[in-house]
Design an enzyme around this catalytic site. Structure first.
Site, PDB file in Angstrom:
ATOM      1  N   PRO A 192       1.032  -1.135   0.039  1.00 57.33           N
ATOM      2  CA  PRO A 192      -0.010   0.173   0.118  1.00 57.33           C
ATOM      3  C   PRO A 192       0.922   1.146  -0.101  1.00 57.33           C
ATOM      4  CG  PRO A 192      -0.697  -1.536   1.666  1.00 57.33           C
ATOM      5  CD  PRO A 192       0.517  -2.111   1.194  1.00 57.33           C
ATOM      6  N   ALA A 218      -3.924   3.236   1.863  1.00 57.79           N
ATOM      7  CA  ALA A 218      -4.824   3.274   2.708  1.00 57.79           C
ATOM      8  C   ALA A 218      -5.900   3.958   2.648  1.00 57.79           C
ATOM      9  CB  ALA A 218      -3.940   4.070   3.953  1.00 57.79           C
ATOM     10  N   TYR A 271      -0.897   5.332  12.748  1.00 53.56           N
ATOM     11  CA  TYR A 271      -2.351   5.474  12.689  1.00 53.56           C
ATOM     12  C   TYR A 271      -3.174   4.799  13.827  1.00 53.56           C
ATOM     13  CZ  TYR A 271      -0.167   7.087   8.164  1.00 53.56           C
ATOM     14  OH  TYR A 271       0.486   7.748   7.361  1.00 53.56           O
ATOM     15  N   ARG A 329      -1.498  -5.311   8.615  1.00 53.60           N
ATOM     16  CA  ARG A 329      -0.513  -4.696   8.799  1.00 53.60           C
ATOM     17  C   ARG A 329       0.007  -4.050   9.838  1.00 53.60           C
ATOM     18  NH1 ARG A 329       2.993  -0.999   4.267  1.00 53.60           N
ATOM     19  NH2 ARG A 329       3.486  -2.995   3.734  1.00 53.60           N
ATOM     20  N   LEU A 332      12.535  -1.955   1.704  1.00 53.37           N
ATOM     21  CA  LEU A 332      13.730  -1.896   0.817  1.00 53.37           C
ATOM     22  C   LEU A 332      14.392  -3.234   0.310  1.00 53.37           C
ATOM     23  CD1 LEU A 332      15.915   0.578   2.807  1.00 53.37           C
ATOM     24  CD2 LEU A 332      14.441   0.999   0.905  1.00 53.37           C
ATOM     25  N   GLY A 366       7.352  -1.620  -2.512  1.00 52.60           N
ATOM     26  CA  GLY A 366       6.798  -0.261  -2.738  1.00 52.60           C
ATOM     27  C   GLY A 366       7.667   0.424  -3.543  1.00 52.60           C
TER      28      GLY A 366
END
Length: 355
Positions: free
Chosen positions: A23, A58, A183, A231, A302, A324
């Site tokens: 995401p 998200a 979050y 997650r 990474l 990502g």
């Protein structure tokens, strides 16, 4: 035989390979959190590129759960209609469409990264008052949140469940609960941000309560056949914060209420975090959770080279790799990885000349 390109069965859904698009917020939604053509092209191109699982950014379960006014949402029927062309395209090109359901908590109502302004968006510019476990802002330039009471907490749980139901109607084949990166759910989990004295704060079991209630409600909403991922920030990377040992316990509890895979990210809840960045720096977190909790995991962070991704899966450190930034650089990374790993991998007929 490449481990990276073996299918992964999660309940009634089978991913064609172990490569997922992580995401990544795009801050490009239309009015009221509706996805746009940007999302169709952004997500669709990675499906054409060969990723087995395509996760949205998200996606807020409530309007006040957006990170910025430009975030996507899934709190109404209009969102269902807007997401359907995206999920249909992703599925038609061989990938599994999944949505990350989220609530930004005290990180809500902020400017998107490339805006000249920083911090909280005022009401006059379309902002709102965030909610959180308490009334402390993330930093001084963020908006001061309202502390959720028990009725507000119940509303958050119901919002996640309702959004999960809408996700299926919109064509998503799997859902991920966002409990990471500072979050709302992560704020309740971490002792650095949860200073409550009621049944949602205090010891680890109480701090886990909201995340487990959300996971239980989402599982009930989607039924037994749909994969549910979560997650988490597997460590806060900060003194006195959430630890990998806490995450092992949480992962076991999540599996017990119906979560199928833990997506092990980290950090985001504290400005005092000290993250040891480097290739695959979060892979050991996924490996420890998988080993000690006996729960399937996803590794992220990474992961760049195909050989590294292959080794992560082949060695049993994780069941899935999530890319990502590398998929931002190269939507066709899976095709390139297949070539490097000697896998006969068929892409779209339109691209056959590139084989």
């Amino acid at each position: 035989m490449s481990s990276l390109f073996t299918p992964l069965a999660l309940r009634a859904v089978t991913l064609p390979n172990r490569i997922a698009m992580a995401p990544m917020c795009q801050y490009s939604a239309g009015p009221d959190g509706l996805p746009t053509d940007w999302h169709l092209i952004h997500l669709g191109s990675r499906a054409v590129g060969g990723a087995g699982l395509i996760l949205t950014e998200a996606t807020a379960v409530l309007p006040e759960g957006r990170i910025s006014p430009q975030d996507t949402g899934l709190w109404s029927g209009a969102h269902v209609d807007a997401w359907r062309p995206v999920t249909a395209f992703v599925a038609a090109h061989g990938a599994v469409p999944a949505v990350q359901l989220a609530h930004a908590g005290f990180k809500a109502s902020t400017y998107r990264p490339w805006a000249p302004e920083r911090g909280g968006v005022p009401d006059s510019e379309g902002g709102w008052t965030p909610v959180a476990p308490g009334s402390e802002p993330f930093t001084a330039d963020y908006r001061t949140p309202t502390s959720l009471d028990e009725a507000g907490i119940a509303g958050v749980v119901q919002a996640f469940a309702a959004a999960a139901e809408r996700a299926l109607d919109a064509g998503f084949a799997a859902v991920e609960i966002h409990a990471a990166h500072g979050y709302l759910l992560n704020e309740f989990l971490s002792p650095l941000t949860n200073h409550r004295t009621d049944s949602y704060g205090g010891d680890r079991a109480a701090r886990m309560r909201l995340t487990l209630e959300v996971a239980r409600a989402v599982r009930a909403a989607v039924g037994e056949d749909v994969p549910v991922l979560t997650r988490i920030s597997a460590t806060d990377w900060a003194e006195g914060g959430w630890t990998i040992e806490d995450s092992v316990v949480l992962a076991g509890e999540l599996a017990g209420v119906g979560v199928d895979l833990v997506d092990a990210s980290s950090g985001g809840v504290s400005v005092d975090q000290r993250i040891p960045l480097g290739p695959g720096y979060q892979v050991p977190l996924a490996a420890q959770i998988r080993r000690d909790a006996g729960v399937p995991t996803g590794a992220v962070g990474l992961i760049v080279e195909p050989e590294h991704a292959e080794q992560i899966i082949a060695s049993g450190e994780a069941d899935l790799v999530l890319l990502g930034r590398e998929l931002l650089r190269d939507p066709y990374w899976p095709r390139r990885a297949a070539a490097k790993l000697g896998v006969a991998y068929s892409g779209p007929a339109q691209y056959a000349r590139a084989a």
